[in-house]
Structures are given as C-alpha cells and as structure tokens.
Design an enzyme around this catalytic site. Structure first.
Site, mmCIF file in Angstrom:
data_model
loop_
_atom_site.group_PDB
_atom_site.id
_atom_site.type_symbol
_atom_site.label_atom_id
_atom_site.label_comp_id
_atom_site.label_asym_id
_atom_site.label_seq_id
_atom_site.Cartn_x
_atom_site.Cartn_y
_atom_site.Cartn_z
ATOM 1 N N GLU A 187 37.170 45.810 34.274
ATOM 2 C CA GLU A 187 37.781 45.886 35.818
ATOM 3 C C GLU A 187 38.568 47.168 35.763
ATOM 4 O O GLU A 187 39.687 47.248 35.184
ATOM 5 C CB GLU A 187 38.865 44.540 36.302
ATOM 6 N N LYS B 94 40.857 34.170 41.601
ATOM 7 C CA LYS B 94 41.558 34.576 40.534
ATOM 8 C C LYS B 94 42.939 34.255 40.867
ATOM 9 O O LYS B 94 43.740 34.493 41.791
ATOM 10 C CB LYS B 94 41.931 36.339 40.653
#
Length: 206
Positions: free
Chosen positions: A39, A128
């Site tokens: 990421e 998340k």
C-alpha cells in the site's frame, strides 16, 4: 482485482512518506522477502509516480494499492495511476461509492461495529480496523461473532510479535508500516535487512 487475492496475503506493508528515490529499492526488497501486496500512501512524495512505476514493474507479480485516500480527488488520482485497491483510514461514503463505481476494491477505515456494518452495507468487501492496537485482538474475536461475514484488515500499532494474535482472532490480514519498513533500513540503504525483516513477518504469521 478480486478481493480474494488480498485475503490470501497475511501482510500488506504500508509505504508511508518513503523517499521517492529509494522507492524501487524498498519495493524490490519487500518482494524479495516474499511480500505480494503493498500500500503506497497518497501523501508520499510523488505517490502517483511510485504507484505507476511499481505497477509497471511488479503489476503482474504484486498487488499495488493506494492508502490514505481521503477524498474523491485522491481516489481518482490513485486509480488513474494504476492502484489496484484503495485504502482509507476512515469511512467516507463518497470515496467508497466512487471506487466501487470504478470497479476497484476499496477498504475503508472503521473503529466500531456500527461503522463496520455501515461500510459492509455500502458494498465494501473488506474493512480496515484502525487503529487496531487501541482495541486489540480480543475486539476482533468478539465482533466477528455477530459480524462473521465482514472481512477485517487490521492496521495501526501492530508488531511482528503481535501480528499472529490478530490473525488468530479473525483478521484476514495485517497492514504493517514503520514496524516492518524501519527507518534505519531506509536511511542506511540496508535492503538485505529489509528483505530479512519481511521474511520474519511472513514467518511469524504463517
């Protein structure tokens, strides 16, 4: 990209504010250490260029996502750069809707069962939990009882030593930032050290 590809990977390193000129070495070291998804946060120096170059180099071998996506503009720029998934520290319905409309998996940040359910009902395939260390593995285990269908990625304050606990509690993966991509490795160009650190994280989460 199918979200199931992400679900099969236990560790997703978070490249936050990394030096652009060292980005290729960092990604290569992570790949050599066994990492298959990363990421890249949008507030990093030349984040879009890092995404573009990483997708060009590793796109067939590694999933490349964009993190710290806080607005539709961030989301548009990330997707245009080639991001294969979108991650945000918070749940913004407009960002989620845009990513879904673009057929790009989006993982919004949540902190409560209510936010988890709201995000799930908005169509996301994964959420998340952030910052996860504030709540701990026990929270995941408890919330997975009534919300068993919600896939949870955990990020924030997790270490190599505690990562396994979150997975055992029901998380599908760990977002690992500075605890994995240590500043001293980058400062001293110790790419072998980063390779070995990545290997150790993967070994600890098997």
């Amino acid at each position: 990209m199918d979200i199931n590809q992400l679900k099969s990977l236990s560790i997703i390193p978070v490249l936050r504010k990394i030096p652009y000129e060292k980005s290729k070495d960092i990604v290569q070291a992570l790949f050599d250490g066994g990492i298959r998804a990363i990421e890249i946060t949008m507030e990093s120096d030349r984040a879009e260029l890092i995404i573009q170059e990483t997708v060009a180099e590793f796109g067939e071998k590694m999933l490349v996502g964009a993190g710290t996506v806080l607005s539709i503009d961030d989301c548009k720029r990330a997707i245009k750069a080639g991001a294969q998934f979108i991650v945000s520290p918070a749940f913004d319905e407009t960002v989620v809707a845009y990513a879904i409309s673009a057929n790009v998996p989006v993982i919004p940040g949540v902190f409560t069962p209510s936010e988890m359910l709201k995000a799930h009902n908005a169509g996301v395939a994964m959420v998340k939990l952030f910052p996860a260390s504030v709540l701990g593995p026990g929270f995941i285990k408890d919330v997975k009882g009534p919300l068993a269908d919600i896939q949870i990625l955990t990020t924030g304050g997790i270490t190599k030593e505690t990562a396994r606990d979150y997975l055992d509690a029901g998380a599908v993966g760990i977002g690992a930032g500075s605890a994995l991509i240590k500043k001293e490795f980058i400062a001293s160009n110790d790419w072998i050290g980063l390779v070995n650190e990545a290997k150790a994280w993967i070994q600890n989460t098997k």
